[in-house]
Design a protein around this motif. Structure first.
Motif, PDB file in Angstrom:
ATOM      1  N   VAL A 271      -6.394  -9.185   4.812  1.00 44.54           N
ATOM      2  CA  VAL A 271      -7.468  -7.505   4.487  1.00 44.54           C
ATOM      3  C   VAL A 271      -7.547  -8.834   3.233  1.00 44.54           C
TER       4      VAL A 271
ATOM      5  N   LEU B 166      -0.420  -5.209   2.614  1.00 40.75           N
ATOM      6  CA  LEU B 166      -1.640  -6.338   2.626  1.00 40.75           C
ATOM      7  C   LEU B 166      -2.256  -7.683   2.015  1.00 40.75           C
TER       8      LEU B 166
ATOM      9  N   THR C  76       4.370  -3.694   9.305  1.00 41.75           N
ATOM     10  CA  THR C  76       3.351  -3.704   9.013  1.00 41.75           C
ATOM     11  C   THR C  76       2.481  -4.133   7.651  1.00 41.75           C
TER      12      THR C  76
ATOM     13  N   LEU D 153       0.802  -1.132  -0.156  1.00 40.46           N
ATOM     14  CA  LEU D 153       0.002   0.174   0.036  1.00 40.46           C
ATOM     15  C   LEU D 153       0.976   1.660   0.062  1.00 40.46           C
TER      16      LEU D 153
ATOM     17  N   SER E  51     -12.789  -6.142   1.905  1.00 36.38           N
ATOM     18  CA  SER E  51     -11.946  -4.836   2.937  1.00 36.38           C
ATOM     19  C   SER E  51     -10.938  -3.965   1.615  1.00 36.38           C
TER      20      SER E  51
ATOM     21  N   GLU F  92      -1.045  -7.035   6.713  1.00 35.02           N
ATOM     22  CA  GLU F  92      -2.414  -6.573   7.199  1.00 35.02           C
ATOM     23  C   GLU F  92      -2.898  -7.915   6.515  1.00 35.02           C
TER      24      GLU F  92
ATOM     25  N   PRO G 120       2.961  -0.775   4.165  1.00 30.44           N
ATOM     26  CA  PRO G 120       2.370  -1.996   4.757  1.00 30.44           C
ATOM     27  C   PRO G 120       2.387  -2.748   3.789  1.00 30.44           C
TER      28      PRO G 120
END
Lengths: 259, 259
Positions: free
Chosen positions: B156, B130, B152, B113, B160, B154, B128
């Motif tokens: 997802v 994802l 980082t 991202l 989302s 995540e 980040p």
């Protein structure tokens, strides 16, 4: 310098403390609201809170008027100062001439180009100070005052300051609103906003190093109609955001077409 | 890990080098354009530039597809990999399911991202990542790969991720356009843009610490009609910017009224 501060809002709050820290003496703080003038005066070693705009009995070289734009004209009409006192307002959008009603004063503008909240400290050294005055001697005094608190001083006439203020509305007020919309979209999807922070920081860093128009990215500039239509569909519960999305997409494309 | 990179654009360029720096081996770089695949492969110690999407003869554990969104479906249809190979795309707006056409592969998404330009270095630790995958074993492999380059990560799902992408369009693409408009206004008034930089930085810092809606400032939220009308008058040579100014002002006021 002996300085009187007219106003006790966000700008007055930070400016008065920065001036005191630079060695000046704040001799008075005026506000119509007793608690406001008393709160600010308490932070200043020698300032008296005053409820009158007749400053003839106050020791003062420079009067700074940091009040809401709409209050500037009435304050200027009521202000009484000893002949030769420098009087400057701190507004980005109002002309020097709004002070014309003040008799005998040497008039100017002393505008800190920054956004202020009482709860957030400001490093005034980094705040551009835009100054203007009716004559060069007054300008020199305001430049010297600005140099005592900031490292960026620019002499800017009223018309140019108005253009700067308009540009600031786009760069700051409107940008803040878009960041609010992005946070709203993420909240509605239960996603943490901090995931976007590195992207926002990189976007801003790039936009300050380049002409932003030349580093534009995203579906609009790529004319990626599939993604644009899907985004508009995702916003169908928010017609106002749909309209903003459409207009900003159109504006990005029109800017690219014209360049 | 042995990794093949499909694509040689901005994302592939930075991602391949970050993965190599993290100790992985890039074994192949595919691009339709010979100079593109060769340029990127030259930066990678063991990568061969390839012009085929049949990877059966290439040693590879993970295939990353970093191509324009519109090219994802055709690439997925043409890609050939050994059974059990992990194949992930790097798009923010496209679902996992767009890879369905790839037979035998374990499919996922590996989305950095961030906005990338070849000429600007990126600290991947701050980007980040994802990730999404069809099953938990594949997800674990992609998470481990992401952890090797970023701090980082995540997990997802596609829906989302689409919301994140929409939020990013507002926070970054549209914000960049507003910064471009502010620069245009200053250029037309012969004013240096750097005067606005401290204000922009403070605005962004504040917007990341708070809900931006709660720290909105400016003429719109103050309903300062005099300033608003004067700004619209100043924009009379730019009807598109007038329309944007009006709509953003209205949106700021409507947001405040609804809260």
């Amino acid at each position: 310098m002996n300085i009187a501060m007219i106003g006790a809002g966000n700008v007055a709050w930070h400016l008065a403390q920065a001036l005191q820290a630079a060695g000046h003496t704040l001799t008075a703080v005026y506000s119509r609201t007793a608690t406001h003038r008393e709160e600010l005066a308490q932070l200043l070693s020698q300032a008296q809170p005053i409820a009158t705009l007749d400053l003839n009995t106050i020791p003062v070289d420079i009067v700074l008027i940091a009040v809401p734009d709409a209050a500037l004209a009435p304050v200027a009409s009521a202000l009484q100062v000893a002949p030769g006192t420098v009087v400057a307002h701190t507004s980005g959008s109002q002309p020097l001439a709004i002070l014309n009603a003040i008799a005998n004063a040497r008039k100017g503008v002393f505008y800190p180009l920054q956004t202020f909240s009482k709860t957030k400290a400001v490093d005034f050294k980094q705040v551009p100070m835009l100054v203007e005055a009716q004559d060069s001697a007054t300008l020199q005094e305001l430049v010297a005052l600005a140099q005592s608190i900031s490292k960026t001083i620019e002499a800017v006439a009223s018309d140019s300051r108005k253009q700067l203020h308009l540009a600031a509305v786009f760069a700051c007020n409107f940008t803040n609103h878009l960041l609010g919309i992005s946070q709203q979209i993420l909240q509605e999807a239960n996603l943490p906003h901090h995931l976007l922070h590195p992207l926002i920081q990189e976007t801003i860093a790039k936009a300050m190093q380049h002409n932003p128009y030349t580093v534009q990215t995203g579906p609009a500039i790529r004319h990626d109609e599939n993604v644009i239509q899907e985004h508009l569909h995702m916003l169908q519960q928010h017609p106002r955001l749909q309209e903003l999305y459409r207009l900003l997409t159109h504006s990005i494309q029109a800017t690219a077409d014209n360049s």
